[in-house]
Design a protein around this motif. Structure first.
Motif, PDB file in Angstrom:
ATOM      1  N   ASP A 165     -12.409  21.638 -17.693  1.00 10.42           N
ATOM      2  CA  ASP A 165     -11.635  21.484 -18.933  1.00 10.42           C
ATOM      3  C   ASP A 165     -12.468  20.807 -20.016  1.00 10.42           C
ATOM      4  O   ASP A 165     -12.418  21.197 -21.191  1.00 10.42           O
TER       5      ASP A 165
ATOM      6  N   CYS B  82     -15.761  20.837 -20.300  1.00 13.09           N
ATOM      7  CA  CYS B  82     -16.782  21.781 -20.763  1.00 13.09           C
ATOM      8  C   CYS B  82     -16.217  22.711 -21.838  1.00 13.09           C
ATOM      9  O   CYS B  82     -16.866  22.979 -22.858  1.00 13.09           O
ATOM     10  N   ARG B  83     -15.033  23.203 -21.601  1.00 15.80           N
ATOM     11  CA  ARG B  83     -14.427  24.151 -22.554  1.00 15.80           C
ATOM     12  C   ARG B  83     -13.984  23.445 -23.831  1.00 15.80           C
ATOM     13  O   ARG B  83     -14.209  23.938 -24.939  1.00 15.80           O
ATOM     14  N   LYS B  84     -13.376  22.272 -23.676  1.00 15.23           N
ATOM     15  CA  LYS B  84     -12.887  21.540 -24.843  1.00 15.23           C
ATOM     16  C   LYS B  84     -14.029  21.045 -25.726  1.00 15.23           C
ATOM     17  O   LYS B  84     -13.971  21.145 -26.961  1.00 15.23           O
TER      18      LYS B  84
ATOM     19  N   LYS C 140     -17.083  22.162 -25.696  1.00 20.21           N
ATOM     20  CA  LYS C 140     -18.082  23.219 -25.908  1.00 20.21           C
ATOM     21  C   LYS C 140     -19.461  22.791 -25.396  1.00 20.21           C
ATOM     22  O   LYS C 140     -20.485  22.927 -26.077  1.00 20.21           O
TER      23      LYS C 140
ATOM     24  N   GLN D  84     -18.437  29.280 -14.120  1.00 13.91           N
ATOM     25  CA  GLN D  84     -17.102  29.396 -14.683  1.00 13.91           C
ATOM     26  C   GLN D  84     -17.026  29.070 -16.169  1.00 13.91           C
ATOM     27  O   GLN D  84     -16.033  29.393 -16.833  1.00 13.91           O
ATOM     28  N   THR D  85     -18.052  28.410 -16.698  1.00 12.55           N
ATOM     29  CA  THR D  85     -18.007  28.009 -18.109  1.00 12.55           C
ATOM     30  C   THR D  85     -19.138  28.594 -18.947  1.00 12.55           C
ATOM     31  O   THR D  85     -19.116  28.467 -20.175  1.00 12.55           O
TER      32      THR D  85
ATOM     33  N   THR E 248     -22.156  27.490 -18.965  1.00 12.37           N
ATOM     34  CA  THR E 248     -23.138  26.457 -19.297  1.00 12.37           C
ATOM     35  C   THR E 248     -24.470  26.758 -18.616  1.00 12.37           C
ATOM     36  O   THR E 248     -24.531  27.462 -17.609  1.00 12.37           O
TER      37      THR E 248
END
Length: 284
Positions: free
Chosen positions: A228, A230-232, A234, A255-256, A258
């Motif tokens: 979460d 990582c996504r929030k 960025k 999953q992200t 990165t």
């Protein structure tokens, strides 16, 4: 120089290590006194200032974690012939072993090169990775120089001159990092497996999110929280160190999206490590 005879201390040291394998020799450079340090980055600072006056040996070898490393019997035997010990401050190895070493080699001078550092305080005490900071590196270098001058007053001028040269290298490293991280596209947040860049992050106004939790593998709940974050935030980069398992970092990366970037904060090549981290954040 104040070189001391520690031969009489071998008996209590043998009691500490229980036994030494037959045939192990204490290989000491007969021409130069030995100084022992905890980790390779501190060996870099010490050799830069000591020049050819001392041989500098690390207790924690390349590829080993100073959080968990136990010295070999041969290392403990060799330490009895060391002229002094320079510690980095509060790393795991020192927390476990310095009391034992002091008790078994009581006349071994010990110098704490972290004196004067503005520590990041955590539940377990001071955050120990102080060398991953140019600000702290200046303090470490000055403490190393003071230790060498105390041990060998004959060559104070040499040590101070080499300390000043090292200070110039540290200043140049700091300048390169600040220049790279001032770029408009430079990342300001990152994930890292083991939180070894806390002071680097503080120096340059960055945010570090560790995968490891209190020295343990992350729980499923912690992994979900990191996904979460990582996504929030960025986040584009996950730094991983060679002595740690990369599977959780690889899971997050898949999953992200990165990017995994290998780093080695325990490397002797101190300048390359710091500039390499800054480049990775600036060039992503």
């Amino acid at each position: 120089m104040m070189i001391k005879n520690k031969i009489g201390l071998l008996i209590p040291l043998l009691l500490l290590v229980a036994c030494v394998p037959a045939g192990v020799k204490n290989e000491v450079n007969e021409e130069r006194p030995v100084i022992t340090v905890t980790i390779e980055p501190l060996r870099y600072f010490t050799e830069a200032i000591a020049g050819a006056r001392f041989t500098v040996e690390s207790m924690v070898p390349r590829g080993s974690s100073p959080e968990t490393y136990d010295p070999t019997p041969a290392q403990l035997m060799a330490l009895a012939n060391s002229h002094a010990y320079l510690r980095i401050g509060h790393i795991g190895f020192e927390q476990v072993w310095m009391g034992r070493l002091a008790a078994n080699i009581p006349d071994l001078p010990v110098f704490d090169t972290s004196r004067g550092v503005d520590f990041i305080l955590e539940d377990g005490g001071p955050e120990p990775h102080i060398w991953t900071s140019a600000v702290n590196a200046r303090i470490i270098a000055d403490n190393v120089a003071k230790a060498l001058c105390a041990l060998d007053s004959t060559h104070v001028g040499e040590y101070l001159h080499r300390r000043d040269s090292l200070m110039n290298v540290i200043a140049h490293t700091d300048s390169l990092c600040r220049s790279l991280l001032s770029r408009s596209n430079a990342d300001r947040t990152f994930l890292i497996y083991h939180p070894a860049l806390s002071y680097f992050a503080r120096d340059y106004g960055l945010r570090q999110f560790p995968i490891e939790e209190a020295g343990k593998e992350p729980t499923p709940a912690k992994l979900k929280a990191l996904l979460d974050i990582c996504r929030k935030e960025k986040i584009n980069i996950i730094f991983v160190q060679p002595e740690f398992d990369q599977r959780n970092a690889e899971l997050i990366a898949r999953q992200t999206g990165t990017r995994i970037v290998p780093i080695n904060p325990l490397s002797y090549e101190w300048q390359d490590v710091l500039v390499g981290v800054a480049k990775a954040l600036a060039e992503d």
